[in-house]
Design an enzyme around this catalytic site. Structure first.
Site, PDB file in Angstrom:
ATOM      1  N   THR A  96       2.667  -0.948   2.760  1.00  0.00           N
ATOM      2  CA  THR A  96       1.975  -1.617   3.861  1.00  0.00           C
ATOM      3  C   THR A  96       0.610  -0.956   4.015  1.00  0.00           C
ATOM      4  OG1 THR A  96       4.055  -2.126   4.994  1.00  0.00           O
ATOM      5  CG2 THR A  96       2.042  -2.183   6.315  1.00  0.00           C
ATOM      6  N   LYS A 171       2.894  -8.995   7.393  1.00  0.00           N
ATOM      7  CA  LYS A 171       3.675  -7.801   7.720  1.00  0.00           C
ATOM      8  C   LYS A 171       3.083  -7.065   8.914  1.00  0.00           C
ATOM      9  CE  LYS A 171       6.003  -3.975   7.738  1.00  0.00           C
ATOM     10  NZ  LYS A 171       6.014  -2.978   6.676  1.00  0.00           N
ATOM     11  N   LYS A 246       0.000   4.503  11.790  1.00  0.00           N
ATOM     12  CA  LYS A 246      -0.811   4.085  10.641  1.00  0.00           C
ATOM     13  C   LYS A 246      -0.970   2.577  10.616  1.00  0.00           C
ATOM     14  CE  LYS A 246       0.970   3.205   6.805  1.00  0.00           C
ATOM     15  NZ  LYS A 246       1.413   2.019   6.019  1.00  0.00           N
TER      16      LYS A 246
END
Length: 298
Positions: A96, A171, A246
């Site tokens: 990701t 995502k 993150k």
């Protein structure tokens, strides 16, 4: 069966790679730590000393690492994946990361005639281990169709989200919704408990009512209400606060670049940063429930 490579054997990647070996795919693996490599070799994989060596022995290379800089380091340069692959080979990056980095790497691969899919996943390590992840895929439809049998070994819900980078976008949107929903669940429990409600009663009512959600069913912020909440084990991960921070950073950076106001997303990021400043970044991201509780004097 295609010869596969797998780079990144962490909490998620190790289970995913093991499923590929068990299915019979010839697999070459690499990681910065020796322990998961040894486990994969015992299961039937071959070890490689670098990303390039993985690529030189593979037709499809899968990567599962933690950040955009890690992906760039693995893919680009003289010892990277792209240097080791041949024309007609494929990269599936399941990390990701920033969609801009995804497109940069895909462009570099395309110059050599290499196809690329971005295929980030949703689901905790147990889902990686049993092959039931949700996978959001960006890239050409024909490349997606060709790689779908490989993806089906690792996931049960596989969605083609659009062109290159769209797997990452979808995502990140999902994680934004989950993080915001988490704050709602955590505040609702705090409100109820502070006014005298039993957390088990709150869960029973909310799970059967309009307050129900996936977060409610997996991350009740009080221990011993549901079987598998991180709160039962002092917020052992799951998905760490460092990783959720993150992802929120990627989301807010893209939102700023495209002038999208994300009010609640910004709030969640600050709660995560408070947790990390207190040395709690390795805990499950639902540790922010404790931060919210402490602000209320609990």
């Amino acid at each position: 069966m295609e010869k596969l490579g797998f780079i990144g054997l962490g909490h998620m990647g190790k289970g995913m790679a093991l499923n590929l070996v068990k299915t019979g795919y010839p697999l070459t693996v690499h990681d910065i730590r020796p322990e998961p490599i040894q486990e994969l070799v015992k299961a039937g994989a071959r070890a490689a000393g670098s990303p390039r060596e993985v690529a030189e022995n593979s037709e499809v290379v899968i990567t599962m690492v933690t950040s955009s800089p890690h992906v760039e380091k693995i893919m680009l340069g003289p010892d990277g994946v792209i240097a080791g692959l041949k024309k007609g080979n494929t990269i599936i990056d399941m990390s990701t990361i920033d969609p801009i980095v995804t497109r940069k790497v895909a462009a570099a691969a395309a110059e050599k005639g290499i196809d690329m899919l971005d295929a980030p996943v949703s689901g905790a390590p147990p889902k990686a281990a049993d092959g039931t992840l949700s996978i959001m895929v960006g890239g050409k439809k024909e490349v997606f169709a060709r790689c779908q049998p490989i993806l089906e070994v690792m996931g049960e819900k596989i969605i083609h989200a659009g062109d290159t980078g769209m797997g990452e976008v979808v995502k990140l949107a999902n994680n934004l919704a989950a993080a915001i929903n988490g704050v709602g669940v955590f505040e609702a429990f705090l409100f109820g408990v502070k006014l005298g409600a039993d957390p088990k009663v709150l869960y029973e009512v909310m799970s059967a009512s309009s307050g129900g959600s996936w977060i409610l069913h997996t991350r009740v912020p009080y221990p011993n209400v549901i079987p598998q909440s991180p709160a039962n084990e002092d917020f052992a991960p799951g998905f760490t606060a460092d990783l959720m921070a993150k992802d929120l950073g990627l989301i807010l950076s893209a939102a700023e670049a495209t002038k999208i106001p994300l009010l609640t997303g910004s709030l969640v990021r600050q709660l995560l940063e408070i947790a990390r400043a207190r040395g709690l970044g390795g805990k499950d991201w639902s540790i922010i429930a404790r931060i919210i509780q402490e602000m209320a004097g609990e």
